[in-house]
Design a protein around this motif. Structure first.
Motif, PDB file in Angstrom:
ATOM      1  N   UNK A  43       7.054  12.934  -9.878  1.00 56.83           N
ATOM      2  CA  UNK A  43       6.381  13.884 -10.586  1.00 56.83           C
ATOM      3  C   UNK A  43       6.033  15.085  -9.820  1.00 56.83           C
ATOM      4  N   UNK A  44       6.096  15.070  -8.604  1.00 61.65           N
ATOM      5  CA  UNK A  44       6.031  16.715  -8.547  1.00 61.65           C
ATOM      6  C   UNK A  44       7.224  17.449  -9.601  1.00 61.65           C
ATOM      7  N   UNK A  45       8.556  16.824  -8.981  1.00 60.13           N
ATOM      8  CA  UNK A  45      10.357  17.887  -9.408  1.00 60.13           C
ATOM      9  C   UNK A  45      10.162  17.960 -11.466  1.00 60.13           C
ATOM     10  N   UNK A  56       4.196  16.118 -14.172  1.00 59.81           N
ATOM     11  CA  UNK A  56       3.888  15.328 -14.365  1.00 59.81           C
ATOM     12  C   UNK A  56       2.952  14.634 -13.838  1.00 59.81           C
ATOM     13  N   UNK A  57       1.628  13.985 -14.421  1.00 63.63           N
ATOM     14  CA  UNK A  57       0.453  13.109 -13.956  1.00 63.63           C
ATOM     15  C   UNK A  57       1.137  11.641 -13.241  1.00 63.63           C
ATOM     16  N   UNK A  58       0.380  11.142 -12.481  1.00 54.98           N
ATOM     17  CA  UNK A  58       0.265   9.859 -12.041  1.00 54.98           C
ATOM     18  C   UNK A  58      -1.005   8.624 -12.628  1.00 54.98           C
ATOM     19  N   UNK A  75       4.086   5.324  -3.164  1.00 51.03           N
ATOM     20  CA  UNK A  75       3.304   6.224  -3.972  1.00 51.03           C
ATOM     21  C   UNK A  75       4.280   7.470  -3.491  1.00 51.03           C
ATOM     22  N   UNK A  76       5.273   7.263  -2.435  1.00 50.92           N
ATOM     23  CA  UNK A  76       5.782   8.886  -2.302  1.00 50.92           C
ATOM     24  C   UNK A  76       6.732   8.578  -2.907  1.00 50.92           C
ATOM     25  N   UNK A 128      15.146  12.143 -19.675  1.00 53.58           N
ATOM     26  CA  UNK A 128      15.238  12.718 -18.351  1.00 53.58           C
ATOM     27  C   UNK A 128      14.170  12.350 -18.240  1.00 53.58           C
ATOM     28  N   UNK A 129      13.099  12.805 -16.399  1.00 57.17           N
ATOM     29  CA  UNK A 129      11.905  12.655 -16.071  1.00 57.17           C
ATOM     30  C   UNK A 129      10.459  13.547 -17.011  1.00 57.17           C
ATOM     31  N   UNK A 130      11.385  14.799 -16.691  1.00 51.15           N
ATOM     32  CA  UNK A 130      10.629  16.015 -17.331  1.00 51.15           C
ATOM     33  C   UNK A 130       9.605  15.418 -18.705  1.00 51.15           C
TER      34      UNK A 130
END
Length: 232
Positions: free
Chosen positions: A87-89, A92-94, A80-81, A57-59
């Motif tokens: 990443x907001x959801x 996590x960093x980018x 970028x969007x 999963x993303x997190x």
């Protein structure tokens, strides 16, 4: 450096290609599609496909890598969007990687290149261009990235084997070869997210990833245009 715990996603929508890659431990999954003007429809399903394939999963990710440009204004903004949204959801960093550097890294991966001139067709008779050299396995920029008409470039005069990568070498081969003799790598037209992962791994280890709101695109043409304005 890749460890057994490394989990990193990369995506790029800056050119006609849409590219997503996922590194989890020593495993690498990649998807590359040439889909002009379809990036906003394709990139999220491609991300989901790789995450599902890896059972992640993303997190669970350590971060997201994105193609920061140069490239299509719309394409870079989409990348970028999407990166910021994901990443907001997941909190996590980018980290942003140059599209030109990614193509140079592909030349190292596929051809063992040590000197590369990467050029993307920027329309309006210009290319986005940069020169790269190999240092400790990674391609590093030797010049600033520019948006320029090929005939306006200065002669480069590099010795030894030089590779030319990107769509700029397809559109403006004659003009670019007049500035620097090079082997044109016809198999590297667009940046690939897997090479962005390679370039981003040292930054992950060094703690250089940033919060999602700090993700910034690079619009090379804007800077060059401003420099040419009267009185600037």
């Amino acid at each position: 450096m890749i460890t057994a715990k490394t989990k990193l996603l990369a995506l790029d929508t800056s050119t006609e290609a849409c590219s997503v890659a996922l590194q989890y431990g020593s495993e690498l999954l990649t998807l590359d599609e040439v889909c002009p003007q379809q990036h906003s429809k394709r990139v999220l399903p491609m991300v989901q496909q790789l995450l599902s394939q890896a059972g992640l999963s993303l997190n669970q990710l350590d971060g997201i890598v994105f193609g920061r440009g140069p490239g299509s204004f719309t394409g870079v903004r989409i990348g970028v969007g999407v990166t910021q949204g994901l990443a907001f959801g997941a909190d996590i960093p980018v980290y942003g990687v140059s599209t030109l550097a990614a193509m140079a890294q592909a030349a190292q991966r596929l051809h063992g290149a040590t000197q590369v001139i990467a050029a993307i067709d920027a329309r309006m008779a210009e290319v986005y261009i940069g020169r790269f050299a190999l240092q400790q396995g990674l391609m590093h920029a030797e010049t600033e990235e520019l948006a320029v008409k090929p005939e306006a470039l200065s002669a480069v005069n590099l010795t030894g084997e030089v590779y030319g990568v990107g769509t700029g070498w397809q559109t403006y081969a004659e003009q670019l070869l007049a500035k620097q003799q090079a082997k044109i790598a016809a198999d590297i037209l667009y940046p690939s997210a897997q090479d962005m992962l390679t370039l981003a791994l040292p930054a992950l280890g060094a703690g250089q990833f940033v919060a999602a709101e700090l993700a910034e695109p690079v619009y090379v043409r804007d800077e060059v245009t401003w420099q040419k304005l009267p009185g600037k």
